[in-house]
Design an enzyme around this catalytic site. Structure first.
Site, PDB file in Angstrom:
ATOM      1  N   ASP A  23       0.822  -1.206   0.000  1.00 60.24           N
ATOM      2  CA  ASP A  23       0.000   0.000   0.000  1.00 60.24           C
ATOM      3  C   ASP A  23       0.862   1.264   0.000  1.00 60.24           C
ATOM      4  O   ASP A  23       1.978   1.267   0.523  1.00 60.24           O
ATOM      5  CB  ASP A  23      -0.917  -0.013   1.231  1.00 60.24           C
ATOM      6  CG  ASP A  23      -2.059   0.979   1.094  1.00 60.24           C
ATOM      7  OD1 ASP A  23      -2.395   1.363  -0.042  1.00 60.24           O
ATOM      8  OD2 ASP A  23      -2.629   1.371   2.138  1.00 60.24           O
ATOM      9  N   ASN A  61     -10.710  -2.719  -4.969  1.00 62.01           N
ATOM     10  CA  ASN A  61      -9.987  -1.828  -5.887  1.00 62.01           C
ATOM     11  C   ASN A  61     -10.634  -1.880  -7.267  1.00 62.01           C
ATOM     12  O   ASN A  61     -10.884  -0.836  -7.886  1.00 62.01           O
ATOM     13  CB  ASN A  61      -8.517  -2.237  -6.036  1.00 62.01           C
ATOM     14  CG  ASN A  61      -7.684  -2.051  -4.788  1.00 62.01           C
ATOM     15  OD1 ASN A  61      -6.723  -2.794  -4.552  1.00 62.01           O
ATOM     16  ND2 ASN A  61      -8.016  -1.063  -3.971  1.00 62.01           N
TER      17      ASN A  61
END
Ligand code: IPE
Ligand code: IPE
Ligand code: MG
Length: 230
Positions: free
Chosen positions: A15, A63
């Site tokens: 991330d 996502n």
């Protein structure tokens, strides 16, 4: 490092690509490109360190559902390139690849690239890169439950594990998340039951081999009890 202190399977929630780019006043796509380059180098480093499985969280089910078409297409572009250029090198070095996630929702050509790679992957590799794409722990569990229901018989924990995408892969010993957030975001939800967790503020493109080694050192210093007494 003593062998029993080295994780067999490490999962990485990669991330912080977007913030890394933002800090440099660049588009998010540049962050994803840097993240992909870092992932390639990290896989090599993990292999050299003696790790047997490295699972990289490349794209979650959320996502795919929630990011702009532009961003998602950019990610597919990177994946296409990775699988046509870098994966060959991985295979030449005797390493393997395994895909986890619902790939049926991906563009046809990406599905083909991923399944071809899995089919060409060496058998009994000394290192496996597990590529989590359109992966979601909840979808994986529900998918496994549905398979079990179709069989019409009650099953055990061991049998359930075989219905997950990760069949054949031991549970992650260590899960690392970069980018400063302290959550799992639907990553290996079932398999992480006894994983050691390591969080770092480093944004993924800045997450160096040395930082990875620090995570391994932290892991080595921990006592895993699995519910037993000290
Ligand atoms: C992680 O980086 C990569 C993917 C989720 C594809 P992000 O894109 O989430 O980066 P941040 O969290 O916005 O910085
Ligand atoms: C998790 O990161 C998914 C990947 C790294 C592929 P996100 O950026 O999507 O997670 P949230 O939205 O902060 O929980
Ligand atoms: Mg993020």
């Amino acid at each position: 490092m003593e062998n029993n202190k080295l994780p067999v399977h490490v999962g990485v929630i990669m991330d912080g690509n977007g913030r890394w780019a933002k800090k440099r006043l660049m588009p998010r796509s540049v962050g994803h490109k840097s993240g992909m380059d870092r992932m390639i180098a990290l896989a090599e480093h993990a292999k050299k360190s003696g790790i047997k499985y490295l699972t990289v969280y490349v794209m979650s089910t959320e996502n795919l559902a929630r990011r702009s078409a532009d961003e998602i297409e950019g990610l597919f572009g990177l994946i296409r390139k990775y699988f046509t250029v870098n994966v060959k090198r991985l295979f030449e070095q005797g390493s393997g690849i395994k895909i986890i996630g619902d790939i049926s929702a991906l563009p046809q050509d990406v599905v083909k690239i991923l399944t071809d790679a899995e089919n060409l992957s060496p058998k009994n590799p000394d290192f496996t890169l597990v590529f989590a794409i359109n992966y979601g722990g909840r979808c994986e569990i529900v998918n496994a439950v549905n398979k079990a229901v179709e069989k019409g018989e009650k099953i055990t924990v061991e049998q359930f594990g075989k219905l997950l995408y990760t069949d054949g892969v031991p549970d992650p010993d260590l899960i690392i998340r970069t980018g400063g957030e302290m959550r799992l975001s639907n990553f290996l939800t079932y398999q992480s039951a006894y994983s050691e967790l390591y969080f770092t503020d480093a944004l993924f493109p800045d997450f160096s081999d040395a930082e990875f080694d620090r995570a391994l050192a932290s892991f080595a210093a921990r006592e895993r009890r699995f519910g037993g007494a000290q």
